[in-house]
Design a protein around this motif. Structure first.
Motif, PDB file in Angstrom:
ATOM      1  N   GLN A 330       0.825  -1.202   0.000  1.00 57.40           N
ATOM      2  CA  GLN A 330       0.000   0.000   0.000  1.00 57.40           C
ATOM      3  C   GLN A 330       0.867   1.262   0.000  1.00 57.40           C
ATOM      4  N   ASN A 331       1.876   1.284   0.849  1.00 60.58           N
ATOM      5  CA  ASN A 331       2.662   2.502   1.046  1.00 60.58           C
ATOM      6  C   ASN A 331       3.677   2.766  -0.058  1.00 60.58           C
ATOM      7  N   LYS A 332       4.100   1.712  -0.742  1.00 59.27           N
ATOM      8  CA  LYS A 332       5.140   1.874  -1.757  1.00 59.27           C
ATOM      9  C   LYS A 332       4.625   1.741  -3.193  1.00 59.27           C
ATOM     10  N   VAL A 333       3.469   1.079  -3.360  1.00 58.25           N
ATOM     11  CA  VAL A 333       2.987   0.808  -4.725  1.00 58.25           C
ATOM     12  C   VAL A 333       1.562   1.310  -4.945  1.00 58.25           C
ATOM     13  N   LEU A 334       0.630   0.782  -4.170  1.00 55.87           N
ATOM     14  CA  LEU A 334      -0.771   1.107  -4.427  1.00 55.87           C
ATOM     15  C   LEU A 334      -1.054   2.594  -4.284  1.00 55.87           C
ATOM     16  N   GLY A 335      -0.544   3.204  -3.213  1.00 51.38           N
ATOM     17  CA  GLY A 335      -0.794   4.625  -2.990  1.00 51.38           C
ATOM     18  C   GLY A 335      -0.018   5.533  -3.935  1.00 51.38           C
ATOM     19  N   PRO A 336       1.323   5.551  -3.837  1.00 52.80           N
ATOM     20  CA  PRO A 336       2.098   6.528  -4.606  1.00 52.80           C
ATOM     21  C   PRO A 336       2.158   6.274  -6.111  1.00 52.80           C
ATOM     22  N   ILE A 337       2.044   5.022  -6.546  1.00 52.79           N
ATOM     23  CA  ILE A 337       2.195   4.714  -7.974  1.00 52.79           C
ATOM     24  C   ILE A 337       0.844   4.494  -8.658  1.00 52.79           C
ATOM     25  N   LEU A 338      -0.021   3.716  -8.026  1.00 54.82           N
ATOM     26  CA  LEU A 338      -1.302   3.383  -8.659  1.00 54.82           C
ATOM     27  C   LEU A 338      -2.451   4.275  -8.200  1.00 54.82           C
ATOM     28  N   GLY A 339      -2.199   5.177  -7.253  1.00 53.22           N
ATOM     29  CA  GLY A 339      -3.213   6.157  -6.875  1.00 53.22           C
ATOM     30  C   GLY A 339      -4.360   5.603  -6.066  1.00 53.22           C
ATOM     31  N   ILE A 340      -4.140   4.491  -5.351  1.00 54.55           N
ATOM     32  CA  ILE A 340      -5.174   3.925  -4.471  1.00 54.55           C
ATOM     33  C   ILE A 340      -4.975   4.540  -3.092  1.00 54.55           C
ATOM     34  N   GLY A 341      -5.667   5.647  -2.816  1.00 57.40           N
ATOM     35  CA  GLY A 341      -5.468   6.350  -1.558  1.00 57.40           C
ATOM     36  C   GLY A 341      -6.097   5.644  -0.378  1.00 57.40           C
ATOM     37  N   ASP A 342      -7.349   5.243  -0.514  1.00 55.46           N
ATOM     38  CA  ASP A 342      -8.060   4.534   0.566  1.00 55.46           C
ATOM     39  C   ASP A 342      -8.575   3.217   0.010  1.00 55.46           C
ATOM     40  N   PRO A 343      -7.880   2.126   0.281  1.00 53.64           N
ATOM     41  CA  PRO A 343      -8.290   0.834  -0.293  1.00 53.64           C
ATOM     42  C   PRO A 343      -9.642   0.342   0.207  1.00 53.64           C
ATOM     43  N   ARG A 344     -10.147   0.928   1.306  1.00 48.30           N
ATOM     44  CA  ARG A 344     -11.459   0.501   1.807  1.00 48.30           C
ATOM     45  C   ARG A 344     -12.594   1.018   0.944  1.00 48.30           C
ATOM     46  N   THR A 345     -12.354   2.113   0.215  1.00 47.36           N
ATOM     47  CA  THR A 345     -13.441   2.738  -0.543  1.00 47.36           C
ATOM     48  C   THR A 345     -13.162   2.861  -2.034  1.00 47.36           C
ATOM     49  N   ASP A 346     -11.913   2.718  -2.455  1.00 45.56           N
ATOM     50  CA  ASP A 346     -11.575   2.907  -3.862  1.00 45.56           C
ATOM     51  C   ASP A 346     -12.142   1.773  -4.703  1.00 45.56           C
ATOM     52  N   GLN A 347     -12.892   2.106  -5.731  1.00 51.95           N
ATOM     53  CA  GLN A 347     -13.543   1.104  -6.570  1.00 51.95           C
ATOM     54  C   GLN A 347     -12.589   0.472  -7.583  1.00 51.95           C
ATOM     55  N   ARG A 348     -11.373   0.978  -7.681  1.00 46.44           N
ATOM     56  CA  ARG A 348     -10.426   0.427  -8.654  1.00 46.44           C
ATOM     57  C   ARG A 348      -9.687  -0.798  -8.126  1.00 46.44           C
ATOM     58  N   ILE A 349      -9.810  -1.072  -6.843  1.00 47.23           N
ATOM     59  CA  ILE A 349      -9.101  -2.216  -6.276  1.00 47.23           C
ATOM     60  C   ILE A 349     -10.094  -3.282  -5.842  1.00 47.23           C
ATOM     61  N   ARG A 350      -9.694  -4.517  -6.051  1.00 44.22           N
ATOM     62  CA  ARG A 350     -10.518  -5.665  -5.660  1.00 44.22           C
ATOM     63  C   ARG A 350      -9.665  -6.587  -4.796  1.00 44.22           C
ATOM     64  N   PHE A 351     -10.282  -7.115  -3.741  1.00 44.98           N
ATOM     65  CA  PHE A 351      -9.591  -8.020  -2.825  1.00 44.98           C
ATOM     66  C   PHE A 351     -10.091  -9.441  -3.061  1.00 44.98           C
ATOM     67  N   VAL A 352      -9.161 -10.364  -3.192  1.00 40.01           N
ATOM     68  CA  VAL A 352      -9.508 -11.746  -3.537  1.00 40.01           C
ATOM     69  C   VAL A 352      -8.913 -12.679  -2.496  1.00 40.01           C
ATOM     70  N   GLY A 353      -9.782 -13.395  -1.775  1.00 41.05           N
ATOM     71  CA  GLY A 353      -9.332 -14.311  -0.734  1.00 41.05           C
ATOM     72  C   GLY A 353      -8.429 -15.401  -1.275  1.00 41.05           C
ATOM     73  N   GLY A 354      -7.517 -15.852  -0.420  1.00 43.96           N
ATOM     74  CA  GLY A 354      -6.485 -16.780  -0.842  1.00 43.96           C
ATOM     75  C   GLY A 354      -6.948 -18.168  -1.209  1.00 43.96           C
ATOM     76  N   SER A 355      -8.235 -18.472  -1.032  1.00 44.13           N
ATOM     77  CA  SER A 355      -8.735 -19.766  -1.460  1.00 44.13           C
ATOM     78  C   SER A 355      -8.904 -19.827  -2.971  1.00 44.13           C
ATOM     79  N   HIS A 356      -8.836 -18.666  -3.635  1.00 48.63           N
ATOM     80  CA  HIS A 356      -8.947 -18.615  -5.086  1.00 48.63           C
ATOM     81  C   HIS A 356      -7.593 -18.895  -5.732  1.00 48.63           C
ATOM     82  N   LYS A 357      -7.617 -19.513  -6.903  1.00 49.06           N
ATOM     83  CA  LYS A 357      -6.386 -19.856  -7.598  1.00 49.06           C
ATOM     84  C   LYS A 357      -5.740 -18.605  -8.190  1.00 49.06           C
ATOM     85  N   LEU A 358      -4.418 -18.660  -8.339  1.00 51.91           N
ATOM     86  CA  LEU A 358      -3.706 -17.525  -8.919  1.00 51.91           C
ATOM     87  C   LEU A 358      -4.125 -17.279 -10.368  1.00 51.91           C
ATOM     88  N   SER A 359      -4.561 -18.325 -11.041  1.00 54.41           N
ATOM     89  CA  SER A 359      -5.035 -18.143 -12.418  1.00 54.41           C
ATOM     90  C   SER A 359      -6.261 -17.242 -12.458  1.00 54.41           C
TER      91      SER A 359
END
Length: 414
Positions: A330-359
């Motif tokens: 978050q502090n080195k990539v998502l915020g300063p580079i990709l512009g994700i300021g608040d990951p709780r509310t930003d619609q550009r980011i999606r969180f995927v639980g680890g039970s899902h395959k990397l594919s």
């Protein structure tokens, strides 16, 4: 010291348990819940996601949704699907996923323990999600989903559980559609009930693993009831909330991965180049990259997977929260580079639980020309240390599997 009470669970008859048991309300989407409900009239999702029984266009927070949840819960009790135990008991809940078993005790935690820090949290909650569950608990007059807790079990408490399992038959024993096994025992012996209560009185800290919103909502309903009953004694059921407490070292935390829809206007080469200030990059051609140690992660962008390892100087001087991989990202990539300021509310980011395959991460990134990050899981030790220090993790730092089923235990507040 922790207060952990026995209680009279409202629970399914043995022949109905498998059909009633349902995934938590917040991991099942609206349409998925409706499909499940149409196939299974006994599913507890009719209580936890009662909008499935109303018009498809009804607002999720409409008063009719909560009224229908209460109606469905009462009907399940009236028709004998759910029956309340006659005496206060504890319950053993065992879950098995991929041949790994975790076993905990079901009871009721004190809202005072939550407020005074014996029950420790590690995440912020959102007011809108809290308000939804507050209304659900208040209208249903019940805790319908257990809070997922963990602590350091004593050897004698572990032995008590093991002995009871060996000497008594399980009341529920089934494998759900996701291949997770569920077994439940009722601890109704007076000696064992007293022993469990005494053992928990010697435990100084209990940690919320999953269910921060459910916990906060249950506590606020309890406080609301206290205000409505100024002569309360502290023994009323609304002073407690439904919990399952597991030995912390039985639990499995999976990674909580991230997918960002786009590269924030950057060309792919420029984006990758910007990462080299904080990470050592290695192209991993031909297959997904799953990190195998802390301070490493996999990244998929533009058809290729990369292995990223954080340079030591970006985390060595950080506190325990700052050293988390999700914090570094978050502090080195998502915020300063990709512009994700608040990951709780930003619609550009999606969180995927680890039970899902990397594919699946790869497919999501390809859909929009974005980037996926495969994380290394946070440890239970880090979670507990952060909670002990009164600090908070970034949102979506942990994904626990298996998920506790709702509907196997209901705690009535009056």
């Amino acid at each position: 010291m922790a207060v952990f009470q026995a209680f009279r669970a409202l629970r399914p008859t043995p022949e109905k348990a498998e059909r009633v048991a349902a995934l938590p309300y917040d991991v099942v989407g609206r349409e998925e819940a409706r499909e499940i409900g149409e196939k299974n009239p006994d599913s507890f999702l009719h209580v936890d996601r009662a909008e499935m029984d109303l018009s498809p266009d009804i607002d999720l927070y409409d008063s009719a949704v909560y009224a229908r949840a209460r109606e469905n819960l009462l009907n399940m009790e009236k028709d004998g699907t759910l029956i309340q135990d006659e005496k206060a008991c504890y319950y053993i809940y065992e879950l098995t996923r991929k041949q790994k078993t975790q076993t905990g005790i079901v009871g009721c935690s004190s809202i005072d323990d939550y407020m005074n820090g014996v029950v420790k949290k590690h995440e912020l909650t959102r007011a809108d999600k809290e308000q939804d569950r507050i209304r659900h608990v208040d209208v249903c007059d019940a805790n319908t989903g257990p809070i997922y807790l963990a602590c350091r079990y004593t050897d004698s408490l572990l032995k008590l559980m093991d002995d009871w399992k060996k000497e008594h038959p399980a009341v529920y024993d089934f494998v759900a559609e996701d291949e997770i096994g569920h077994r439940v025992w009722v601890i109704d012996g007076e000696e064992e009930i007293q022993k469990i209560r005494q053992e928990f009185e010697g435990i100084s800290s209990i940690y919320i693993a999953d269910g921060h919103h459910r916990a906060a909502s249950a506590v606020k309903v309890g406080l609301k009831r206290r205000a409505e009953h100024p002569d309360y004694t502290g023994e009323e059921e609304f002073n407690y909330f439904l919990s399952v407490v597991f030995p912390y070292d039985h639990l499995t935390i999976l990674p909580y991965n991230r997918v960002v829809r786009d590269l924030n206007g950057l060309e792919e080469r420029a984006f990758i180049g910007s990462l080299k200030f904080n990470y050592e990059l290695m192209l991993m051609p031909g297959f997904p990259c799953k990190p195998v140690e802390k301070h490493c992660m996999g990244m998929y962008v533009g058809g290729d997977w990369y292995h990223l390892k954080a340079w030591a100087d970006i985390y060595e001087k950080q506190d325990i929260v700052g050293q988390l991989d999700v914090s570094l990202l978050q502090n080195k990539v998502l915020g300063p580079i990709l512009g994700i300021g608040d990951p709780r509310t930003d619609q550009r980011i999606r969180f995927v639980g680890g039970s899902h395959k990397l594919s699946e991460l790869q497919e999501l990134a390809d859909e929009t020309g974005g980037v996926a990050f495969a994380m290394y899981p946070t440890s239970m030790e880090d979670l507990m240390t952060i909670a002990d220090e009164g600090k908070l993790m970034p949102p979506k730092s942990t994904w626990f599997e298996p998920k506790l089923r709702s509907g196997l235990f209901i705690h009535k507040l009056s």
